[in-house]
Design an enzyme around this catalytic site. Structure first.
Site, PDB file in Angstrom:
ATOM      1  N   ASP A 130       0.867  -1.178   0.000  1.00 50.61           N
ATOM      2  CA  ASP A 130       0.000   0.000   0.000  1.00 50.61           C
ATOM      3  C   ASP A 130       0.902   1.224   0.000  1.00 50.61           C
ATOM      4  OD1 ASP A 130      -2.422  -1.413   0.059  1.00 50.61           O
ATOM      5  OD2 ASP A 130      -2.425  -1.509   2.243  1.00 50.61           O
ATOM      6  N   ASP A 152      -6.866  -1.238  -4.679  1.00 50.50           N
ATOM      7  CA  ASP A 152      -7.894  -0.850  -3.713  1.00 50.50           C
ATOM      8  C   ASP A 152      -8.780   0.252  -4.285  1.00 50.50           C
ATOM      9  OD1 ASP A 152      -6.692  -2.576  -1.856  1.00 50.50           O
ATOM     10  OD2 ASP A 152      -5.516  -0.969  -0.951  1.00 50.50           O
TER      11      ASP A 152
END
Length: 178
Positions: A130, A152
């Site tokens: 991330d 995401d």
């Protein structure tokens, strides 16, 4: 009949270019993050710290849920289960004739994001990479939104658009039945 089926199949396959584009963009950006930013650090900050590019390894799912589970259990739960779900979604996608053009693209955006994160769960020992960190100004008690990635973002945006399109489709059908 064969020509109709071939055209119908082609119309269903074309949106998978979005899934492929999401997977490629996701994996390329993650590879760049891993190469150029040390884990746990801020690589760049923009607009007075509004958006930061960081490298965070997420061994859980959304918002790091499940990151404390054992590695073997996480491997099964967060890799195998999503593969099954994506398989079911793709099966429904091809069998359903009710999805419209826009809904098919949204579904493929979700599939691409899901596959992007599954690739990380299977091939990256540290978990999902991330890297987008956004200031959230204390909304919901959060100073910053949980760090996320291209996959995401694709899942969330495509999911919201899909839900909105379903709502409009239902409202349109109800209006026609009056």
């Amino acid at each position: 009949m064969i020509i109709f089926m071939e055209k119908n199949l082609k119309q269903k396959l074309i949106p998978f270019t979005l899934a492929l584009a999401v997977i490629l963009a996701d994996q390329i950006t993650k590879a760049l993050i891993v190469k150029f930013i040390p884990i746990g650090t801020v690589g760049w900050a923009f607009a007075d710290d509004l958006v930061r590019i960081v490298y965070v390894a997420n061994k859980g799912v959304a918002f790091s849920l499940g990151s404390t589970l054992s590695q073997s259990f996480r491997g099964v739960l967060f890799s195998f289960a999503p593969l099954v779900v994506i398989g079911v979604v793709i099966s429904v996608y091809f069998r359903n004739e009710e999805f419209n053009f826009f809904q098919r693209w949204c579904i493929c955006g979700i599939v691409g994001g899901g596959i992007g994160n599954i690739i990380d769960r299977i091939f990256r020992a540290n978990g999902v990479v991330d890297f987008v960190d956004v200031k959230f100004f204390g909304i919901f008690g959060l100073d910053r939104w949980p760090v996320f990635n291209v996959a995401d973002a694709s899942i969330v945006v495509s999911g919201i658009l899909l839900i909105v399109s379903f709502i409009f489709t239902v409202k349109s059908a109800q209006g026609e039945n009056k």
